[in-house]
Design a protein around this motif. Structure first.
Motif, PDB file in Angstrom:
ATOM      1  N   UNK A 121      13.713 -17.350 -18.326  1.00  0.00           N
ATOM      2  CA  UNK A 121      13.952 -16.728 -17.020  1.00  0.00           C
ATOM      3  C   UNK A 121      13.638 -17.693 -15.880  1.00  0.00           C
ATOM      4  N   UNK A 122      12.560 -18.457 -16.049  1.00  0.00           N
ATOM      5  CA  UNK A 122      12.175 -19.402 -15.007  1.00  0.00           C
ATOM      6  C   UNK A 122      13.221 -20.498 -14.840  1.00  0.00           C
ATOM      7  N   UNK A 123      13.686 -21.042 -15.952  1.00  0.00           N
ATOM      8  CA  UNK A 123      14.702 -22.096 -15.890  1.00  0.00           C
ATOM      9  C   UNK A 123      16.003 -21.554 -15.301  1.00  0.00           C
ATOM     10  N   UNK A 124      16.382 -20.345 -15.694  1.00  0.00           N
ATOM     11  CA  UNK A 124      17.610 -19.742 -15.156  1.00  0.00           C
ATOM     12  C   UNK A 124      17.509 -19.546 -13.647  1.00  0.00           C
ATOM     13  N   UNK A 125      16.353 -19.068 -13.187  1.00  0.00           N
ATOM     14  CA  UNK A 125      16.171 -18.863 -11.752  1.00  0.00           C
ATOM     15  C   UNK A 125      16.236 -20.181 -10.989  1.00  0.00           C
ATOM     16  N   UNK A 126      15.603 -21.218 -11.531  1.00  0.00           N
ATOM     17  CA  UNK A 126      15.615 -22.524 -10.853  1.00  0.00           C
ATOM     18  C   UNK A 126      17.011 -23.123 -10.816  1.00  0.00           C
ATOM     19  N   UNK A 127      17.749 -23.044 -11.927  1.00  0.00           N
ATOM     20  CA  UNK A 127      19.104 -23.595 -11.955  1.00  0.00           C
ATOM     21  C   UNK A 127      20.027 -22.834 -11.018  1.00  0.00           C
ATOM     22  N   UNK A 128      19.893 -21.505 -10.992  1.00  0.00           N
ATOM     23  CA  UNK A 128      20.713 -20.718 -10.075  1.00  0.00           C
ATOM     24  C   UNK A 128      20.410 -21.028  -8.631  1.00  0.00           C
ATOM     25  N   UNK A 129      19.131 -21.161  -8.303  1.00  0.00           N
ATOM     26  CA  UNK A 129      18.758 -21.485  -6.928  1.00  0.00           C
ATOM     27  C   UNK A 129      19.168 -22.905  -6.556  1.00  0.00           C
ATOM     28  N   UNK A 130      19.194 -23.792  -7.549  1.00  0.00           N
ATOM     29  CA  UNK A 130      19.592 -25.177  -7.290  1.00  0.00           C
ATOM     30  C   UNK A 130      21.046 -25.275  -6.865  1.00  0.00           C
TER      31      UNK A 130
ATOM     32  N   UNK B 180      15.222 -24.716  -4.159  1.00  0.00           N
ATOM     33  CA  UNK B 180      14.858 -24.839  -5.569  1.00  0.00           C
ATOM     34  C   UNK B 180      13.571 -25.634  -5.732  1.00  0.00           C
ATOM     35  N   UNK B 181      13.409 -26.688  -4.930  1.00  0.00           N
ATOM     36  CA  UNK B 181      12.191 -27.501  -5.000  1.00  0.00           C
ATOM     37  C   UNK B 181      10.979 -26.694  -4.557  1.00  0.00           C
ATOM     38  N   UNK B 182      11.120 -25.960  -3.463  1.00  0.00           N
ATOM     39  CA  UNK B 182      10.006 -25.143  -2.982  1.00  0.00           C
ATOM     40  C   UNK B 182       9.649 -24.045  -3.979  1.00  0.00           C
ATOM     41  N   UNK B 183      10.666 -23.457  -4.589  1.00  0.00           N
ATOM     42  CA  UNK B 183      10.410 -22.410  -5.577  1.00  0.00           C
ATOM     43  C   UNK B 183       9.741 -22.988  -6.820  1.00  0.00           C
TER      44      UNK B 183
END
Length: 291
Positions: free
Chosen positions: A229-238, A245-248
Motif C-alpha cells: 500500500x505504501x509503495x502504491x501510494x508513493x508511485x501514484x503520488x509521484x 511524493x518526496x514530502x510524503x
C-alpha cells in the motif's frame, strides 16, 4: 515535646495531636518510581507504527484516484469494477481468516451481507445526482479546504488500537465520508460522485476491518500488505507531483522509523512516583464478602 512522645499513625478515623498535613520520616519509605514503565523494543514499535503508515497510504491512494478521475485519466467504470472485485476478494479472505466465527456470533448470513451491499449501492446510486449538486453554491477553494480538514480529522480520530479518549471510529469514518462527498461534488458527472463515495466506503470502512483481522491472525501478510500500500501510494503520488511524493515519503519515514526511535529515547526521562498518597485500590474480590 508532647507531639514527639506520641507516635503518629497513618489513619484517618482517629483524631491525633498532629496537624492534618503532618507526616513523619516513614512516609517516604513507601516511595516507588517508574514501577509501571514499559520497556519498548525498536523494531516492535516500528511494526506497530505500520497501522499509522497504512492509514496515511490509504488516504493518499483515495486522493490520487480522485485526482485521476477529475483529470479524466481514470474512468469511473474501471474504478467501480476494480473496487467491487477487490471488495469481494477481501470479503472472502476475511471470512476464511475468521473461519465464520464473527458471522455465527452476529447471526448473519452471506445472503444478508449481499442484500446489505446491494441496498447500499442502490441507495448511493439513486442519491448520486443529489450528492453531485449538494455543494454547488460553495466555492471550490472552500470545498478543498473542508476536504483537507476532514481527512486530517479522520486520521486524528482513527482507531489505531490505542486506548485513548480521542479515538472515535464513528467520527473518523463520518469525517472521511464527508470529505469524499465534498470532493465528489467537483467531479464531472453524478456517476463519478457515486463511484467516489462507494470507493470511500471501501477504503475507509471495509479495508480497516480487513487490516485488523490480518494483523491479528497473519502478521507477516499484514506487513507485506502495508509495504504494498505504501509503495502504491508513493508511485501514484509521484505521477502527480515529485515534490509531494518526496514530502510524503519523508512523512512515512518519520512516522515509521524516527518517531519510534524518539519514543524509546523519551522513556529514559520518565519519572513517575507512586506511594501512600495514591488513591486506594480495592484488590479483594467482592465475591468473598458476599459469601
Amino acid at each position: 515535646m508532647e507531639n514527639c512522645r506520641i507516635r503518629w499513625r497513618k489513619v484517618l478515623y482517629e483524631h491525633q495531636a498532629f496537624p492534618d498535613n503532618y507526616v513523619d520520616q516513614r512516609f517516604l519509605e513507601e516511595l516507588q518510581k517508574n514501577i509501571y514503565v514499559r520497556q519498548y523494543e525498536y523494531w516492535s514499535v516500528v511494526r506497530e507504527s505500520s497501522v499509522v503508515t497504512q492509514q496515511l497510504a490509504s488516504v493518499c491512494v483515495f486522493v490520487v484516484l480522485w485526482w485521476y478521475m477529475d483529470q479524466g485519466v481514470l474512468l469511473p467504470h474501471w474504478l467501480f469494477g476494480t473496487g467491487l472485485l477487490f471488495s469481494l476478494i477481501g470479503y472472502l479472505l476475511f471470512d476464511v481468516i475468521d473461519t465464520g466465527q464473527g458471522r455465527r456470533q452476529n447471526g448473519r448470513t452471506r445472503w444478508a451481507d449481499l442484500k446489505s451491499a446491494t441496498l447500499f449501492l442502490t441507495f448511493t446510486y439513486g442519491f448520486s445526482p443529489l450528492l453531485k449538486t449538494l455543494t454547488e453554491s460553495i466555492s471550490t477553494d472552500t470545498i478543498y479546504a473542508m476536504s483537507v480538514f476532514m481527512l486530517l480529522g479522520h486520521l486524528v480520530f482513527f482507531d489505531y488500537g490505542a486506548n485513548a479518549a480521542v479515538v472515535s471510529s464513528t467520527l473518523s469514518l463520518n469525517m472521511a465520508i464527508f470529505a469524499s462527498v465534498c470532493l465528489a461534488s467537483r467531479l464531472p458527472r453524478s456517476f463519478h460522485a457515486f463511484v467516489t463515495v462507494t470507493f470511500a466506503i471501501q477504503i475507509f470502512a471495509l479495508w480497516p476491518m480487513l487490516q485488523k483481522k490480518l494483523k491479528a491472525s497473519v502478521p507477516c501478510c499484514y506487513l507485506g500488505v502495508t509495504v504494498l500500500c505504501t509503495v502504491s501510494a508513493l508511485l501514484g503520488l509521484l505521477t502527480i507531483s515529485g515534490v509531494a511524493a518526496l514530502l510524503f515519503a519523508l512523512l512515512l519515514f518519520s512516522v515509521s522509523f524516527l518517531c519510534p526511535l524518539y519514543l524509546i529515547q523519551l522513556q529514559h526521562y520518565k519519572d513517575n512516583i507512586h506511594g501512600p498518597w495514591d488513591e486506594a485500590e480495592i484488590k479483594d474480590d467482592l465475591s468473598q464478602f458476599l459469601k
